[in-house]
Design a protein around this motif. Structure first.
Motif, PDB file in Angstrom:
ATOM      1  N   GLY A 461       0.841  -1.196   0.000  1.00  0.00           N
ATOM      2  CA  GLY A 461       0.000   0.000   0.000  1.00  0.00           C
ATOM      3  C   GLY A 461       0.872   1.240   0.000  1.00  0.00           C
ATOM      4  N   LEU A 462       0.539   2.202  -0.847  1.00  0.00           N
ATOM      5  CA  LEU A 462       1.381   3.389  -1.016  1.00  0.00           C
ATOM      6  C   LEU A 462       0.619   4.675  -0.721  1.00  0.00           C
ATOM      7  CD1 LEU A 462       3.320   2.621  -4.319  1.00  0.00           C
ATOM      8  CD2 LEU A 462       4.264   2.698  -2.018  1.00  0.00           C
ATOM      9  N   VAL A 463       1.274   5.571   0.014  1.00  0.00           N
ATOM     10  CA  VAL A 463       0.802   6.949   0.205  1.00  0.00           C
ATOM     11  C   VAL A 463       2.013   7.854   0.006  1.00  0.00           C
ATOM     12  CG1 VAL A 463      -0.263   8.617   1.747  1.00  0.00           C
ATOM     13  CG2 VAL A 463      -0.951   6.211   1.865  1.00  0.00           C
ATOM     14  N   TRP A 464       1.973   8.677  -1.029  1.00  0.00           N
ATOM     15  CA  TRP A 464       3.148   9.495  -1.353  1.00  0.00           C
ATOM     16  C   TRP A 464       2.935  10.992  -1.110  1.00  0.00           C
ATOM     17  CZ3 TRP A 464       0.191   6.658  -4.717  1.00  0.00           C
ATOM     18  CH2 TRP A 464      -0.602   7.369  -5.612  1.00  0.00           C
ATOM     19  N   ASN A 475       7.911  19.700   2.080  1.00  0.00           N
ATOM     20  CA  ASN A 475       9.058  18.900   2.502  1.00  0.00           C
ATOM     21  C   ASN A 475       8.705  17.426   2.697  1.00  0.00           C
ATOM     22  OD1 ASN A 475      11.132  20.874   2.611  1.00  0.00           O
ATOM     23  ND2 ASN A 475      10.276  21.673   4.511  1.00  0.00           N
ATOM     24  N   ARG A 476       7.483  17.142   3.139  1.00  0.00           N
ATOM     25  CA  ARG A 476       7.146  15.754   3.486  1.00  0.00           C
ATOM     26  C   ARG A 476       6.547  14.982   2.317  1.00  0.00           C
ATOM     27  NH1 ARG A 476       1.349  15.354   6.626  1.00  0.00           N
ATOM     28  NH2 ARG A 476       0.170  16.590   5.130  1.00  0.00           N
ATOM     29  N   SER A 477       5.837  15.638   1.381  1.00  0.00           N
ATOM     30  CA  SER A 477       5.185  14.946   0.282  1.00  0.00           C
ATOM     31  C   SER A 477       6.118  14.847  -0.916  1.00  0.00           C
ATOM     32  CB  SER A 477       3.891  15.668  -0.122  1.00  0.00           C
ATOM     33  OG  SER A 477       2.902  15.553   0.885  1.00  0.00           O
ATOM     34  N   ILE A 478       5.850  13.854  -1.770  1.00  0.00           N
ATOM     35  CA  ILE A 478       6.657  13.653  -2.962  1.00  0.00           C
ATOM     36  C   ILE A 478       5.718  13.476  -4.155  1.00  0.00           C
ATOM     37  CG2 ILE A 478       8.620  12.622  -1.753  1.00  0.00           C
ATOM     38  CD1 ILE A 478       7.525   9.909  -2.318  1.00  0.00           C
ATOM     39  N   THR A 479       6.271  13.530  -5.349  1.00  0.00           N
ATOM     40  CA  THR A 479       5.471  13.245  -6.537  1.00  0.00           C
ATOM     41  C   THR A 479       5.616  11.767  -6.883  1.00  0.00           C
ATOM     42  OG1 THR A 479       7.300  13.837  -7.990  1.00  0.00           O
ATOM     43  CG2 THR A 479       5.718  15.571  -7.445  1.00  0.00           C
TER      44      THR A 479
END
Length: 896
Positions: A461-464, A475-479
């Protein structure tokens, strides 16, 4: 402040003194203070009870900074005339200046009682409420002041400041722009406008506003501080520190500069130095909320929980956090008294993840003999039904005040949920780390298991990305494009994102093997059920990380260099969630090491569990080049998604945006070609403003002919085969008849219509196109003029293509190369994350290299050519050819 004019109905003594008062007012208005003072003195000597004379002399003393004398005169005026409105306002202002806010508030309340329609009084009272952190009262007064006087500059400015402080920056800009329109030299309006723009991440505009403030007041410590904040917002931390130091050199008592200096050092993980600065701020102002609040973070990160929890209580007074108001006098419980037999209300006060992390304390309270009412956000209600120690669940977000108690079940004491670690005296050793403490609904698990279907690989399971409004989200989130290349094919990927950002949608839609449910995740009970079916959940620092940890699932959390307090420092595990694995950035902004580590562990997870077989991919059915594992092939996957290097100048280039392969057809003709949905990643160079993709770098000419320049190409560009080449040839014939004396090469000539037309009219044109036919290239050094009409934007090796064209030019006389291509309308920075809206970025059209004039100028210079051109074409002149040509071809003729 305006001088107070003499009123009517004065005494006989006042009539004798009146001429002196009138003369004093005239001199006062001319700022002849000594002469005015003498006249005021004479008036008072003639009439010792002349209130107007005392009031105006008090105002003069205020303006000459003689506060003691001013206070005495204004107080005497009020004693003589208890309804003297202006005297109350001015004495209130004097009290504000001396920080006697209680007395100031009393005077302004009286002034408003005397005249409820006086905007100035509301503005001044709002300033007192702002200083007392009474935001709602201040806003009400400022709204009233602006209603009464739409041109009151200070009211707009102060309301804008309040909006900035509460992170309502769009409203702040409107008010501050209005203040600047009314008073173009008002420094504070420019200052806070700059800070609002920083918060909105409009950095260039922010710097312009702050530079204007600095021009207006070059010695302002506050302005230097604010410019420092702008550099923090643009992640230029070294420069920011210099500005904070300058601010403190100008004003060593500027408390906010110490705090934000410390906050900037926190971003560098310089925790001890940051604490030292917070302590300096608190030495100057022991009650400064932001110093207390921010000092809590390094203490908690370092594991000094007992010191950090009391300071963390300051969050309740930080307006930018926009926390629900919770204030019922005498009912707050922070662990000082026994809760045996008491009913406690635990009320959420921050985000979903915070509630999930700290709801675990209900069990401790229940074991101490308390009845617990748990108030949570509505999307958490179903999930919390599985929590031990809860007697009653409520799900609303009403403020908790004496006026709203009737909307709550009866309780004896309340505690904000983020205060529970303090109330239970939590240390590193006593963190209640037992998991799981939340559980998925078995019925929902069965439903989701059916949706997922049979399992053939380990499920991940992924949360990006998290909530984009979060202050630290950048700073915490990515694409997804950044993470994607590091995910091995040996796992099945399930998106646990409820909301997906626009930049990620096209990529996610192209990942046909992934599962994404979006709006089907109606609340956290659905997400919990889906998490429970994963072999591992991988997340950035979001609520799903807390949820998976609370469920006791294997959870891997990817953390930025400067993490939130709950993740502590220098450890790969979490005492809050035993079994959780933490992956930390080694330097700010660099996720690559984190992703490599995650990839390695995923390969380990899948060892022995990989089910091999033919992987279906929609593109493969169309003959699109694919790897042995079924992925889109052009060179390496990694090169498409991460930052790369410019094909023109070699500088680092950054991912700009993602464009659907068939964007052109979809946008212009609402039709889907066979490769629709395949993401093409465009990069941009900030040095030379060149935009390109590496997506096609390994394609052969045959690949391009099969997938782009095929029979369907006419649906993207109906004019390319005939209208455009004939139109261009006609234009050359009309504008440059003397070109008949030149040997011309039409490079990239397609089927040769351009050359055929001109040759029939006495020109000498050779047609050559590497994509068409089997003819050998003409000899190098043979032509006076090389025309490349709509060629360079179609080349995946543009520099080599231009060099090849230049090589066909004669080396011993005037010669020229003309590249007809549309130049990008804006610098790369302005097209970032919105390139997909620029019509010319169309991979299905073959537009895979997009030039700017800056790019072309650089190439010309390196070729030893003189550059001329414009938006539509670039002309490289060699050895004086510019004398042969009046102007470059028009875009209207030679390009679409």
């Amino acid at each position: 402040m305006a001088a107070m004019k003499s009123g009517t109905g004065v005494s006989s003594q006042s009539r004798q003194a009146l001429p002196h008062l009138l003369k004093a007012l005239d001199l006062h208005g001319q700022q002849q203070f000594d002469a005015a003072l003498a006249c005021y003195d004479k008036a008072i000597a003639l009439d010792p009870d002349f209130a107007e004379a005392y009031a105006n002399r008090g105002l003069l003393y205020m303006e000459t900074s003689e506060s003691v004398l001013a206070l005495a005169d204004l107080s005497r005026a009020i004693a003589l005339k208890p309804d003297f409105l202006k005297a109350y306002i001015n004495r209130g202002a004097l009290y504000v200046k001396s920080k006697e806010n209680v007395l100031a508030l009393a005077d302004l309340d009286r002034a408003i009682e005397l005249n409820p329609d006086m905007a100035e009084a509301y503005t001044n009272r709002a300033a007192l409420h702002m200083e007392a952190n009474e935001r709602e009262l201040a806003l009400a007064d400022l709204d009233r002041a602006i209603e009464l006087n739409p041109d009151i500059v200070q009211a707009y400015t102060n309301r804008g400041i309040l909006y900035v402080q509460s992170n309502d920056n769009t409203r702040a800009l409107a008010d501050l722009d209005r203040a600047i329109a009314l008073a173009p030299d008002f420094v504070d309006a420019y200052r806070y406008r700059g800070l609002a723009l920083v918060a909105l991440r409009q950095h260039e505009a922010a710097f312009e506003s702050l530079e204007k403030a600095l021009l207006l007041n070059p010695s302002s410590a506050d302005v230097y501080h604010d410019i420092g904040m702008a550099f923090v917002g643009s992640e230029q931390l070294d420069v920011a520190l210099e500005y904070f130091e300058k601010a403190l050199a100008l004003n060593p008592e500027l408390v906010s500069a110490y705090v934000n200096y410390g906050n900037t050092l926190l971003k560098r993980n310089a925790y001890d130095a940051a604490i030292e600065l917070y302590d300096k701020a608190l030495a100057l102002d022991p009650d400064y909320i932001h110093a207390r609040y921010n000092k809590a973070f390094p203490l908690l990160l370092k594991g000094h929980l007992e010191e950090g929890w009391p300071l963390y209580e300051s969050r309740l007074n930080v307006s930018a956090l926009k926390l629900r108001k919770m204030d019922v006098p005498g009912r707050l419980w922070l662990g000082e008294e026994s809760i045996q037999g008491k009913t406690l209300l635990f009320s959420h006060d921050m985000g979903y993840g915070d509630t999930i992390q700290l709801c675990r304390y209900t069990k401790l309270a229940s074991r101490q003999g308390a009845k617990v009412i748990l108030q949570v956000q509505p999307p958490l209600l179903g999930l919390m039904e599985t929590l031990e120690g809860v007697d009653e669940l409520v799900a609303h977000s009403e403020e908790l005040t004496p006026q709203t108690l009737d909307k709550y079940p009866p309780f004896d004491l309340y505690c904000p949920m983020m205060s529970l670690p303090l109330a239970f005296h939590t240390t590193l050793e006593t963190i209640p780390g037992e998991v799981p403490y939340l559980f998925a609904d078995p019925e929902k698990v069965a439903q989701w298991e059916k949706r997922l279907g049979s399992k053939t690989k380990p499920r991940v399971g992924l949360v990006w990305s998290g909530n984009f409004v979060h202050a630290n989200d950048h700073n915490r989130s990515i694409t997804l494009s950044h993470l994607l290349p590091y995910l091995p094919d040996s796992c099945e990927y399930i998106s646990l994102q409820k909301d997906v950002r626009d930049i990620d949608k096209i990529i996610l839609s192209a990942m046909t093997e992934w599962k994404h449910y979006g709006e089907m995740l109606q609340d956290f009970s659905d997400t919990a059920a889906l998490c429970s079916l994963m072999d591992v959940v991988i997340s950035v620092d979001t609520s799903v990380a807390h949820l998976s940890g609370a469920l006791g699932k294997p959870t891997w959390v990817m953390l930025p260099f400067s993490p939130d307090w709950r993740w502590l420092l220098d450890r790969k595990d979490s005492p809050w969630y035993p079994g959780m694995r933490l992956y930390r950035q080694k330097e700010p902004g660099n996720w690559n090491d984190v992703f490599e580590e995650v990839r390695s562990d995923l390969l380990g997870l899948a060892a022995g569990e990989i089910v091999r077989g033919e992987r279906e991919h929609g593109a493969k059915q169309q003959g699109y080049p694919v790897s042995e594992k079924g992925r889109i092939e052009p060179e390496s996957r990694l090169a498409h998604h991460v930052d790369t290097f410019c094909k023109i100048c070699g500088e680092k280039a950054f991912l700009l945006d993602v464009v659907d392969f068939n964007k052109s057809c979809l946008a212009e003709y609402n039709r889907k070609e066979p490769l629709s949905g395949i993401p093409v990643y465009y990069h941009g160079c900030f040095f030379c403003d060149f935009i390109f993709t590496t997506h096609f770098d390994s394609w052969t000419n045959e690949d391009f002919m099969r997938h782009i320049y095929n029979d369907r190409y006419v649906s993207c560009d109906p004019d390319f085969a005939e209208n455009r080449p004939i139109g261009t040839a006609q234009w050359i014939e009309q504008q440059f008849p003397h070109f008949r004396a030149l040997k011309i090469l039409d490079f990239g000539s397609g089927h040769g219509l351009f050359g055929s037309y001109l040759n029939a009219r006495g020109f000498d044109v050779t047609s050559y196109d590497p994509f068409y036919g089997d003819s050998a290239p003409p000899p190098a050094g043979s032509f006076d003029l090389v025309l490349a009409t709509e060629v360079v934007e179609h080349s995946h090796t543009p520099l080599q293509t231009i060099e090849q064209c230049v090589a066909f030019l004669k080396q011993d006389g005037p010669a020229a190369f003309i590249a007809s291509t549309l130049m990008t309308p804006a610098p790369v920075e302005e097209l970032r994350h919105r390139l997909s809206t620029y019509w010319y970025a169309g991979p299905r059209n073959g537009h895979i290299s997009l030039f700017s004039e800056k790019t072309m100028q650089l190439i010309a210079k390196r070729s030893g050519a003189l550059y001329t051109g414009g938006q539509n074409a670039a002309v490289f002149h060699f050895r004086g050819f510019e004398k042969k040509i009046a102007s470059p071809p028009s875009q209207d003729v030679v390009t679409r």
